[in-house]
Write a protein that holds these residues in place. Structure first.
Motif, PDB file in Angstrom:
ATOM      1  N   UNK A 141       0.847  -1.203   0.000  1.00 47.32           N
ATOM      2  CA  UNK A 141       0.000   0.000   0.000  1.00 47.32           C
ATOM      3  C   UNK A 141       0.878   1.248   0.000  1.00 47.32           C
ATOM      4  N   UNK A 142       0.466   2.229  -0.782  1.00 48.31           N
ATOM      5  CA  UNK A 142       1.181   3.501  -0.825  1.00 48.31           C
ATOM      6  C   UNK A 142       0.198   4.632  -0.557  1.00 48.31           C
ATOM      7  N   UNK A 143       0.684   5.759  -0.037  1.00 49.56           N
ATOM      8  CA  UNK A 143      -0.197   6.888   0.274  1.00 49.56           C
ATOM      9  C   UNK A 143      -0.887   7.483  -0.946  1.00 49.56           C
ATOM     10  N   UNK A 144      -0.495   7.069  -2.161  1.00 52.77           N
ATOM     11  CA  UNK A 144      -1.172   7.578  -3.353  1.00 52.77           C
ATOM     12  C   UNK A 144      -2.557   6.965  -3.523  1.00 52.77           C
ATOM     13  N   UNK A 145      -2.916   6.030  -2.646  1.00 48.81           N
ATOM     14  CA  UNK A 145      -4.223   5.376  -2.700  1.00 48.81           C
ATOM     15  C   UNK A 145      -5.049   5.816  -1.494  1.00 48.81           C
ATOM     16  N   UNK A 146      -5.773   6.945  -1.590  1.00 48.15           N
ATOM     17  CA  UNK A 146      -6.560   7.439  -0.452  1.00 48.15           C
ATOM     18  C   UNK A 146      -7.604   6.415  -0.015  1.00 48.15           C
ATOM     19  N   UNK A 147      -7.709   6.222   1.286  1.00 48.58           N
ATOM     20  CA  UNK A 147      -8.651   5.246   1.835  1.00 48.58           C
ATOM     21  C   UNK A 147     -10.007   5.885   2.111  1.00 48.58           C
ATOM     22  N   UNK A 148     -10.012   7.143   2.532  1.00 48.62           N
ATOM     23  CA  UNK A 148     -11.239   7.793   2.969  1.00 48.62           C
ATOM     24  C   UNK A 148     -12.376   7.730   1.954  1.00 48.62           C
ATOM     25  N   UNK A 149     -12.139   8.019   0.657  1.00 48.82           N
ATOM     26  CA  UNK A 149     -13.264   7.974  -0.279  1.00 48.82           C
ATOM     27  C   UNK A 149     -13.928   6.612  -0.365  1.00 48.82           C
ATOM     28  N   UNK A 150     -13.148   5.550  -0.183  1.00 49.15           N
ATOM     29  CA  UNK A 150     -13.704   4.198  -0.258  1.00 49.15           C
ATOM     30  C   UNK A 150     -14.611   3.915   0.929  1.00 49.15           C
ATOM     31  N   UNK A 225      -1.211  12.622   5.350  1.00 50.91           N
ATOM     32  CA  UNK A 225      -1.958  13.482   4.448  1.00 50.91           C
ATOM     33  C   UNK A 225      -3.223  12.851   3.899  1.00 50.91           C
ATOM     34  N   UNK A 226      -3.310  11.517   3.902  1.00 53.06           N
ATOM     35  CA  UNK A 226      -4.520  10.844   3.419  1.00 53.06           C
ATOM     36  C   UNK A 226      -5.297  10.186   4.557  1.00 53.06           C
ATOM     37  N   UNK A 227      -5.021  10.607   5.779  1.00 57.80           N
ATOM     38  CA  UNK A 227      -5.811  10.135   6.912  1.00 57.80           C
ATOM     39  C   UNK A 227      -5.475   8.737   7.393  1.00 57.80           C
ATOM     40  N   UNK A 228      -4.200   8.328   7.288  1.00 56.74           N
ATOM     41  CA  UNK A 228      -3.766   7.011   7.768  1.00 56.74           C
ATOM     42  C   UNK A 228      -2.823   7.208   8.952  1.00 56.74           C
ATOM     43  N   UNK A 247     -10.286   9.024   9.453  1.00 54.66           N
ATOM     44  CA  UNK A 247     -10.093   8.839   8.014  1.00 54.66           C
ATOM     45  C   UNK A 247     -10.538  10.059   7.223  1.00 54.66           C
ATOM     46  N   UNK A 248     -11.264  10.975   7.875  1.00 53.10           N
ATOM     47  CA  UNK A 248     -11.733  12.182   7.205  1.00 53.10           C
ATOM     48  C   UNK A 248     -10.743  13.328   7.328  1.00 53.10           C
ATOM     49  N   UNK A 249      -9.574  13.077   7.917  1.00 51.74           N
ATOM     50  CA  UNK A 249      -8.637  14.150   8.243  1.00 51.74           C
ATOM     51  C   UNK A 249      -8.229  14.975   7.033  1.00 51.74           C
ATOM     52  N   UNK A 250      -8.143  14.351   5.865  1.00 54.59           N
ATOM     53  CA  UNK A 250      -7.653  15.075   4.691  1.00 54.59           C
ATOM     54  C   UNK A 250      -8.736  15.893   3.999  1.00 54.59           C
ATOM     55  N   UNK A 254     -13.328  19.763  10.454  1.00 56.18           N
ATOM     56  CA  UNK A 254     -14.016  19.624  11.739  1.00 56.18           C
ATOM     57  C   UNK A 254     -13.864  18.230  12.338  1.00 56.18           C
ATOM     58  N   UNK A 255     -13.385  17.286  11.555  1.00 54.48           N
ATOM     59  CA  UNK A 255     -13.279  15.899  12.033  1.00 54.48           C
ATOM     60  C   UNK A 255     -11.885  15.345  11.807  1.00 54.48           C
ATOM     61  N   UNK A 256     -10.883  16.142  12.108  1.00 55.99           N
ATOM     62  CA  UNK A 256      -9.501  15.717  11.904  1.00 55.99           C
ATOM     63  C   UNK A 256      -9.063  14.739  12.978  1.00 55.99           C
ATOM     64  N   UNK A 257      -9.354  15.053  14.238  1.00 52.83           N
ATOM     65  CA  UNK A 257      -8.733  14.330  15.339  1.00 52.83           C
ATOM     66  C   UNK A 257      -9.629  13.245  15.921  1.00 52.83           C
ATOM     67  N   UNK A 258      -9.030  12.092  16.106  1.00 51.29           N
ATOM     68  CA  UNK A 258      -9.750  10.933  16.628  1.00 51.29           C
ATOM     69  C   UNK A 258     -10.280  11.175  18.029  1.00 51.29           C
TER      70      UNK A 258
END
Length: 367
Positions: A141-150, A225-228, A247-250, A254-258
């Motif tokens: 896995x690389x950071x070029x694959x954002x997880x949040x949209x999925x 940068x991609x919320x991981x 996972x919404x951090x990027x 308002x929902x950056x921090x766990x």
């Protein structure tokens, strides 16, 4: 009041009439076991897991991934969890079963792709009182694959972690392990020691000897940068949890921090459960004042514990429940509105020191 029969001091208990809000629990985890059917099982220790699932006579078995997740949970400070059979391999049946359980942490050790998590993440967002731990096992896995949209619209109720762990686990044999149970245990441990408002990061993972990947500062920045959230090893320390973002951090400021997301879950659920007494009460100034007092007392206590910012309670929160937001139209609709604004504490992610070399003849000053 009765007249005492003899001289002395009498103590009489009398209800104040004030409704108190007791904070709900935040550290009970649910581990979804895919491909397994049966009833959810409540566990208070690793031994109780063994009695249910490891006994040779046990009729229900769970995967090694679930077994290691539960082991890691208790090894890192967890005290209570549920194993929730899903019956499928996509999280399809689990939401209905999870909805009946009083849990605040959800993990699915058997799932291996972000897409498979979407149903459970949506469940957490719908319930609004729990957060999903998502893990990425693929070492490529690389950071070029954002997880949040999925993960879908509920991504602010999910926290993603990478990479996997290495350790002896429950069997004593070196193996590769999903971090979700270990992370859930860390959340529970920090909740007990500091409070749900403390970011569950910069914490040692007990029972872990190494990680499957070594992440550099540059790679860490890309993941962040991609919320991981990353797991890291520093010289002289064991593997650490090194991130506390949703996972919404990027995409959602308002929902950056766990810890903020989990604190809001805690506040909302505590207030919701403790104010059911207000249903069907006369909708007037007395009810509004009672709600303001009840919620205000609870939030003041949270501020004293360090969950909210500000030097005074008025800087930490604001409550509006009066004729300004309970208009005749609202009252006629059978509704009572109580608007609450809070200022949660946020973690110090970036600590910067400026060091200046001074001439020995010049008095040192900082600035």
């Amino acid at each position: 009041m009765t007249t005492p029969l003899a001289p002395g001091v009498s103590v009489i208990e009398k209800s104040s009439g004030t409704h108190l809000i007791t904070g709900v629990g935040t550290s009970t985890a649910a581990f979804v076991a895919t491909g397994v059917d049966g009833d959810p099982q409540q566990l208070q220790s690793w031994n109780s897991f063994g009695a249910v699932y490891l006994d040779p006579k046990a009729t229900t078995k769970v995967s090694a991934a679930v077994q290691e997740a539960v082991y890691g949970f208790f090894a890192n400070g967890g005290t209570e969890c549920w194993v929730v059979p899903d019956g499928t391999d996509t999280g399809g049946k689990a939401p209905d079963r999870l909805a009946l359980l009083d849990v605040s942490i959800v993990a699915a050790p058997d799932l291996t792709t972000a897409v498979a998590y979407q149903t459970l993440v949506t469940h957490c967002a719908t319930m609004r009182n729990r957060v999903m731990i998502v893990t990425l096992p693929d070492d490529t896995y690389t950071p070029s694959e954002p997880v949040a949209p999925v993960l879908g619209a509920g991504k602010n109720y999910a926290a993603v972690y990478y990479p996997y762990l290495k350790g002896p686990g429950s069997t004593g044999t070196s193996q590769t392990i999903s971090p979700c149970g270990y992370i859930a245990g860390v959340w529970a441990r920090v909740d007990a020691q500091r409070g749900v408002f403390k970011a569950p990061a910069n914490e040692v993972l007990n029972g872990v000897t190494a990680l499957t990947q070594t992440l550099s500062d540059t790679t860490l920045a890309s993941f962040y940068g991609v919320g991981v959230n990353c797991l890291r090893v520093f010289p002289g320390t064991g593997p650490l949890v090194w991130g506390a973002r949703t996972a919404a951090a990027s995409s959602d400021s308002d929902n950056v921090y766990l810890n903020v997301r989990r604190l809001l879950c805690f506040l909302e659920e505590s207030i919701r459960r403790a104010t059911t007494w207000a249903v069907f009460e006369p909708n007037d100034d007395r009810l509004w004042a009672s709600l303001r007092g009840t919620v205000g007392t609870f939030l003041t206590e949270q501020w004293r514990q360090g969950a909210l910012m500000g030097q005074t309670p008025t800087q930490a929160f604001a409550i509006t429940c009066d004729s300004t937001n309970n208009t005749p139209a609202i009252i006629n609709a059978g509704q009572v509105v109580c608007d609450i604004a809070v200022a949660p504490v946020r973690p110090a992610e970036y600590v910067t020191f400026t060091v200046t070399q001074q001439n020995p003849a010049t008095p040192a000053t900082a600035g």
